[in-house]
Design a protein around this motif. Structure first.
Motif, PDB file in Angstrom:
ATOM      1  N   GLU A  36       0.760  -1.124  -0.120  1.00 14.37           N
ATOM      2  CA  GLU A  36      -0.026   0.067  -0.080  1.00 14.37           C
ATOM      3  C   GLU A  36       0.845   1.235  -0.086  1.00 14.37           C
ATOM      4  OE1 GLU A  36      -3.330  -0.098  -0.174  1.00 14.37           O
ATOM      5  OE2 GLU A  36      -3.295  -2.153  -0.201  1.00 14.37           O
ATOM      6  N   THR A 106      -2.012  -0.509  -4.504  1.00 13.52           N
ATOM      7  CA  THR A 106      -2.860  -1.220  -3.908  1.00 13.52           C
ATOM      8  C   THR A 106      -3.135  -2.419  -3.725  1.00 13.52           C
ATOM      9  OG1 THR A 106      -4.461   0.649  -3.996  1.00 13.52           O
ATOM     10  CG2 THR A 106      -5.604  -1.232  -3.537  1.00 13.52           C
ATOM     11  N   ASP A 107      -2.751  -3.129  -2.571  1.00 13.84           N
ATOM     12  CA  ASP A 107      -2.582  -4.621  -2.516  1.00 13.84           C
ATOM     13  C   ASP A 107      -1.441  -5.036  -3.704  1.00 13.84           C
ATOM     14  OD1 ASP A 107      -3.138  -7.106  -1.526  1.00 13.84           O
ATOM     15  OD2 ASP A 107      -4.629  -7.597  -3.020  1.00 13.84           O
ATOM     16  N   GLN A 109      -0.515  -3.687  -6.518  1.00 14.65           N
ATOM     17  CA  GLN A 109      -0.466  -3.615  -7.623  1.00 14.65           C
ATOM     18  C   GLN A 109      -0.794  -2.232  -7.861  1.00 14.65           C
ATOM     19  OE1 GLN A 109      -0.648  -6.411  -9.627  1.00 14.65           O
ATOM     20  NE2 GLN A 109       0.064  -7.377  -8.060  1.00 14.65           N
ATOM     21  N   ASP A 111      -2.722   0.660  -9.366  1.00 19.39           N
ATOM     22  CA  ASP A 111      -4.008   0.982  -9.116  1.00 19.39           C
ATOM     23  C   ASP A 111      -4.643   1.889 -10.121  1.00 19.39           C
ATOM     24  OD1 ASP A 111      -6.774   1.056  -8.092  1.00 19.39           O
ATOM     25  OD2 ASP A 111      -6.202   1.494  -6.206  1.00 19.39           O
TER      26      ASP A 111
END
Length: 138
Positions: A36, A106-107, A109, A111
Motif C-alpha cells: 500500500e 493497492t494490494d 498492484q 491501481d
C-alpha cells in the motif's frame, strides 16, 4: 514507512521512441514488497517524458504527429537553443508531455483505471537515459 528505489536504463536507437514500461514498474513494486503506497516514475533527463495513457498504436502515431506540429525538429535554425546541440524541439516536447507520473499502489498492484499504462517517451535518443522508480508505503 518503507521506500524502494530502482532505475531503468534506456538507449533508444532512434531520435524519438515510445516504450511501455508498465511491467517494469510493476516488477519494481513486486521487488519492493510494498503493498500500500505510491509509486513515482520520472524521466531523469530533460528531453524525455513519463506519462500514462492507452497502449494503442494509432494513438502513439497521433502523439508523434501532434508533437511534431507543435515543436518541429527541423529546421534546427528556428530555435535559439540550437547551437552546440540540435535538440530544442526535444526540450519543448518534454515540457508538453511532462516529467513524471504518480500511481497508487493497492494490494501490491498498480491501481489503474481502464486501459491505463505507463510510458517512457524519448525525444532525443541515441544516448544513455534513465527513469527513476521510487516507491513509498507499507
Amino acid at each position: 514507512m518503507k521506500s524502494f528505489r530502482k532505475v531503468l536504463h534506456f538507449r533508444l536507437p532512434s531520435r524519438r521512441g515510445l516504450v511501455n514500461i508498465t511491467k517494469d514498474v510493476q516488477k519494481a513494486i513486486d521487488d519492493s514488497g510494498i503493498l500500500e503506497g505510491l509509486v513515482l516514475v520520472n524521466a531523469m533527463n530533460i528531453t524525455a517524458s513519463v506519462f500514462i495513457n492507452d497502449d494503442e498504436s494509432g494513438l502513439h502515431q497521433d502523439y508523434e504527429t501532434w508533437l511534431e506540429g507543435l515543436a518541429p525538429e527541423k529546421p534546427y535554425s528556428q530555435y535559439q537553443h540550437n547551437g552546440y546541440e540540435d535538440n530544442a524541439d526535444a526540450h519543448l516536447k518534454r515540457t508538453i508531455m511532462g516529467r513524471e507520473t504518480v500511481v497508487a499502489v493497492t494490494d501490491g498492484q498498480l491501481d489503474f483505471g481502464t486501459w491505463e499504462q505507463i510510458f517512457y517517451f524519448e525525444f532525443d535518443g541515441k544516448r544513455d537515459k534513465r527513469v527513476l522508480i521510487k516507491i513509498i508505503g507499507e
